[in-house]
Design a protein around this motif. Sequence first.
Motif, short mmCIF file in Angstrom:
data_model
loop_
_atom_site.label_atom_id
_atom_site.label_comp_id
_atom_site.label_asym_id
_atom_site.label_seq_id
_atom_site.Cartn_x
_atom_site.Cartn_y
_atom_site.Cartn_z
N ASP A 19 0.93 -1.10 0.03
CA ASP A 19 -0.05 0.13 0.03
C ASP A 19 0.91 1.15 0.23
O ASP A 19 1.88 1.37 0.94
CB ASP A 19 -1.08 0.03 1.26
CG ASP A 19 -1.92 -1.01 1.27
OD1 ASP A 19 -2.49 -1.54 0.05
OD2 ASP A 19 -2.41 -1.65 2.24
N ASP A 21 1.11 5.39 -0.46
CA ASP A 21 0.45 6.84 -0.07
C ASP A 21 0.53 7.40 -1.74
O ASP A 21 1.30 6.77 -2.59
CB ASP A 21 0.94 7.87 0.80
CG ASP A 21 2.50 8.13 0.56
OD1 ASP A 21 2.76 8.39 -0.85
OD2 ASP A 21 3.11 8.49 1.63
N ASP A 56 -9.23 -2.42 -9.78
CA ASP A 56 -8.56 -3.57 -8.95
C ASP A 56 -8.41 -4.70 -10.13
O ASP A 56 -8.00 -5.71 -9.50
CB ASP A 56 -9.61 -4.02 -7.84
CG ASP A 56 -11.07 -4.45 -8.61
OD1 ASP A 56 -11.08 -4.05 -9.71
OD2 ASP A 56 -11.78 -5.09 -7.74
N ARG A 86 5.06 -4.47 -6.46
CA ARG A 86 3.65 -3.93 -6.97
C ARG A 86 3.29 -4.85 -8.30
O ARG A 86 2.04 -5.11 -8.16
CB ARG A 86 3.84 -2.45 -7.63
CG ARG A 86 2.57 -2.16 -8.12
CD ARG A 86 2.33 -0.51 -8.16
NE ARG A 86 0.91 -0.07 -8.68
CZ ARG A 86 -0.03 -0.11 -8.16
NH1 ARG A 86 -0.29 -0.57 -6.95
NH2 ARG A 86 -1.11 0.23 -8.84
#
Length: 126
Positions: A19, A21, A56, A86
């Motif tokens: 995750d 930012d 997604d 990622r």
Amino acid sequence: MRFDRFTIALLILRPDAPDLDEEAAAALQDAHMAHLAELHEEGHLLAAGPLLGEPDREFRGLSILNVEPEEALKLKERDPAVRAGRFSVKVMPWIVPGGAMAFSPTRFPRSLAEAEATETGPEGVR
């Protein structure tokens, strides 16, 4: 009949992707785009771009390279977004009838800002 050989590489969003930012995600996207630009400048990458769809979605990007699959995997694994966990990479050989595909040198954007500054830049690609 003569066939031309290419390698297709798919970028796949990892289920365990970190995750990030907004600032970190933008920096990683810029590093990813700079890597693609370098591969193109080196003559390995013929075409690349995002696969569009739901946020997604599993499959995120597709590249066409003019190297064998083993070399394509090595090149794509150097992508900062792959190294950061990622994406994973899937490569496969692809053949088409000789001359069916033609690629011209172009300039790949090195950042989101550069892509968005052009009329044809991707909108909202991350």
